[in-house]
Design a protein around this motif. Sequence first.
Motif, mmCIF file in Angstrom:
data_model
loop_
_atom_site.group_PDB
_atom_site.id
_atom_site.type_symbol
_atom_site.label_atom_id
_atom_site.label_comp_id
_atom_site.label_asym_id
_atom_site.label_seq_id
_atom_site.Cartn_x
_atom_site.Cartn_y
_atom_site.Cartn_z
ATOM 1 N N TYR A 1 0.824 -1.203 0.000
ATOM 2 C CA TYR A 1 0.000 0.000 0.000
ATOM 3 C C TYR A 1 0.861 1.257 0.000
ATOM 4 O O TYR A 1 2.069 1.209 0.204
ATOM 5 C CB TYR A 1 -0.924 0.011 1.216
ATOM 6 C CG TYR A 1 -1.987 -1.059 1.185
ATOM 7 C CD1 TYR A 1 -3.021 -1.006 0.255
ATOM 8 C CD2 TYR A 1 -1.963 -2.121 2.087
ATOM 9 C CE1 TYR A 1 -4.007 -1.988 0.220
ATOM 10 C CE2 TYR A 1 -2.944 -3.114 2.063
ATOM 11 C CZ TYR A 1 -3.959 -3.038 1.128
ATOM 12 O OH TYR A 1 -4.934 -4.004 1.091
ATOM 13 N N THR B 1 0.604 5.930 0.542
ATOM 14 C CA THR B 1 -0.145 7.152 0.835
ATOM 15 C C THR B 1 0.450 8.264 -0.021
ATOM 16 O O THR B 1 1.663 8.411 -0.105
ATOM 17 C CB THR B 1 -0.083 7.549 2.330
ATOM 18 O OG1 THR B 1 1.243 7.962 2.678
ATOM 19 C CG2 THR B 1 -0.507 6.383 3.213
ATOM 20 N N ASP C 1 -4.869 13.686 -5.002
ATOM 21 C CA ASP C 1 -5.351 12.323 -4.828
ATOM 22 C C ASP C 1 -4.626 11.411 -5.823
ATOM 23 O O ASP C 1 -4.920 11.407 -7.018
ATOM 24 C CB ASP C 1 -6.861 12.270 -5.055
ATOM 25 C CG ASP C 1 -7.443 10.889 -4.815
ATOM 26 O OD1 ASP C 1 -6.678 9.956 -4.466
ATOM 27 O OD2 ASP C 1 -8.670 10.734 -4.971
ATOM 28 N N SER D 1 -4.661 8.177 -5.899
ATOM 29 C CA SER D 1 -5.319 6.897 -6.187
ATOM 30 C C SER D 1 -5.655 6.785 -7.673
ATOM 31 O O SER D 1 -5.890 5.689 -8.184
ATOM 32 C CB SER D 1 -6.585 6.731 -5.343
ATOM 33 O OG SER D 1 -7.567 7.694 -5.688
ATOM 34 N N GLU D 2 -5.659 7.908 -8.377
ATOM 35 C CA GLU D 2 -5.866 7.904 -9.826
ATOM 36 C C GLU D 2 -4.815 7.038 -10.522
ATOM 37 O O GLU D 2 -5.086 6.391 -11.539
ATOM 38 C CB GLU D 2 -5.794 9.331 -10.357
ATOM 39 C CG GLU D 2 -5.785 9.455 -11.870
ATOM 40 C CD GLU D 2 -5.534 10.873 -12.358
ATOM 41 O OE1 GLU D 2 -5.295 11.039 -13.563
ATOM 42 O OE2 GLU D 2 -5.582 11.805 -11.531
ATOM 43 N N PRO E 1 -4.966 2.825 -7.906
ATOM 44 C CA PRO E 1 -6.216 2.635 -7.161
ATOM 45 C C PRO E 1 -6.246 1.429 -6.233
ATOM 46 O O PRO E 1 -7.030 1.404 -5.288
ATOM 47 C CB PRO E 1 -7.265 2.502 -8.271
ATOM 48 C CG PRO E 1 -6.493 2.042 -9.474
ATOM 49 C CD PRO E 1 -5.167 2.724 -9.365
ATOM 50 N N THR F 1 -3.116 3.036 -3.218
ATOM 51 C CA THR F 1 -3.127 4.306 -2.494
ATOM 52 C C THR F 1 -4.276 4.365 -1.498
ATOM 53 O O THR F 1 -5.442 4.461 -1.879
ATOM 54 C CB THR F 1 -3.204 5.494 -3.462
ATOM 55 O OG1 THR F 1 -2.111 5.418 -4.381
ATOM 56 C CG2 THR F 1 -3.126 6.808 -2.701
ATOM 57 N N CYS G 1 -4.718 6.715 0.915
ATOM 58 C CA CYS G 1 -5.154 8.095 1.146
ATOM 59 C C CYS G 1 -4.118 9.020 0.548
ATOM 60 O O CYS G 1 -3.039 8.577 0.138
ATOM 61 C CB CYS G 1 -5.308 8.373 2.653
ATOM 62 S SG CYS G 1 -3.761 8.172 3.584
ATOM 63 N N SER G 2 -4.436 10.279 0.497
ATOM 64 C CA SER G 2 -3.472 11.271 0.025
ATOM 65 C C SER G 2 -3.587 12.536 0.864
ATOM 66 O O SER G 2 -4.677 12.929 1.272
ATOM 67 C CB SER G 2 -3.723 11.618 -1.444
ATOM 68 O OG SER G 2 -3.494 10.509 -2.287
ATOM 69 N N ASN H 1 -9.226 6.693 0.525
ATOM 70 C CA ASN H 1 -9.729 5.721 -0.434
ATOM 71 C C ASN H 1 -10.518 4.684 0.360
ATOM 72 O O ASN H 1 -9.961 3.707 0.849
ATOM 73 C CB ASN H 1 -8.569 5.068 -1.187
ATOM 74 C CG ASN H 1 -9.039 4.108 -2.271
ATOM 75 O OD1 ASN H 1 -10.224 3.756 -2.338
ATOM 76 N ND2 ASN H 1 -8.122 3.673 -3.119
ATOM 77 N N GLU H 2 -11.795 4.934 0.514
ATOM 78 C CA GLU H 2 -12.606 4.095 1.392
ATOM 79 C C GLU H 2 -12.871 2.704 0.823
ATOM 80 O O GLU H 2 -13.444 1.856 1.498
ATOM 81 C CB GLU H 2 -13.909 4.819 1.735
ATOM 82 C CG GLU H 2 -13.660 6.086 2.545
ATOM 83 C CD GLU H 2 -14.914 6.712 3.113
ATOM 84 O OE1 GLU H 2 -15.870 5.965 3.426
ATOM 85 O OE2 GLU H 2 -14.950 7.946 3.240
ATOM 86 N N LYS H 3 -12.421 2.462 -0.409
ATOM 87 C CA LYS H 3 -12.494 1.109 -0.960
ATOM 88 C C LYS H 3 -11.403 0.234 -0.353
ATOM 89 O O LYS H 3 -11.513 -0.993 -0.360
ATOM 90 C CB LYS H 3 -12.335 1.149 -2.484
ATOM 91 C CG LYS H 3 -13.487 1.823 -3.216
ATOM 92 C CD LYS H 3 -13.250 1.823 -4.720
ATOM 93 C CE LYS H 3 -14.399 2.497 -5.459
ATOM 94 N NZ LYS H 3 -14.166 2.526 -6.936
#
Length: 222
Positions: free
Chosen positions: A97, A99, A104, A106-107, A110, A113, A115-116, A158-160
Amino acid sequence: SQYLCGMVAGAVSKTGKLGFVAANPYGVVNWTVNGFEMGAKLSNPKATTTAIFIGTWADPVKERAAAEALIDGGADVIGQHVDTPTPQIVAQERGVYGTGHHRDLSEFAPKATLCSSVWYWDRYLTPEIKKIEAGGWKPNPYGAFPTIKEGPTDIILNEKLVPADVVKKVMAERQALIDGKEIYAGPITDVNGKEVVPAGTVLDDAGLWKMDWYVPGVITQK
């Protein structure tokens, strides 16, 4: 917001070993690395953050080498204070993982990431420009230190990937910061046990810029 990202990293890490790809070892970067580790310890008191300074703000080749080395050393979450998404991309490639920083990220990764730490410069610059136009504007001699409360900096989760209970704890700490909690409130000691922020005091702007020390749990190259 890097402090909050540290909380996420510490909570999600299975090894307790966090990595951090950083630019240059001086004030603004050092307080970011320290904040990340202090946040991580809220989630896991045994968490460590190993930082590699690459000597530049944006070099995908050096960022990749640093991220790879940190993961090879056992880190399973990679934080960053550099300008490209390369550490996040490497984290996704290696199945760990990360951060992000600035925006953001996560782009770009995905599946990695968590969080950012992001900046919304319009929230800061628009009112500042209006102050300048109105006349009488005076800059802080140490530069601006915009906070989450003021709006220019924040965390995007990134709540996923981040468990709901972790999201809840992080958002509660975010509110505590908005309500006035100080991260660099004493007593704080450095990795050598020296008191660097006395009890009952808060590190001031000048102290932040002068920061050449690391909190316990931070590991840097010699």
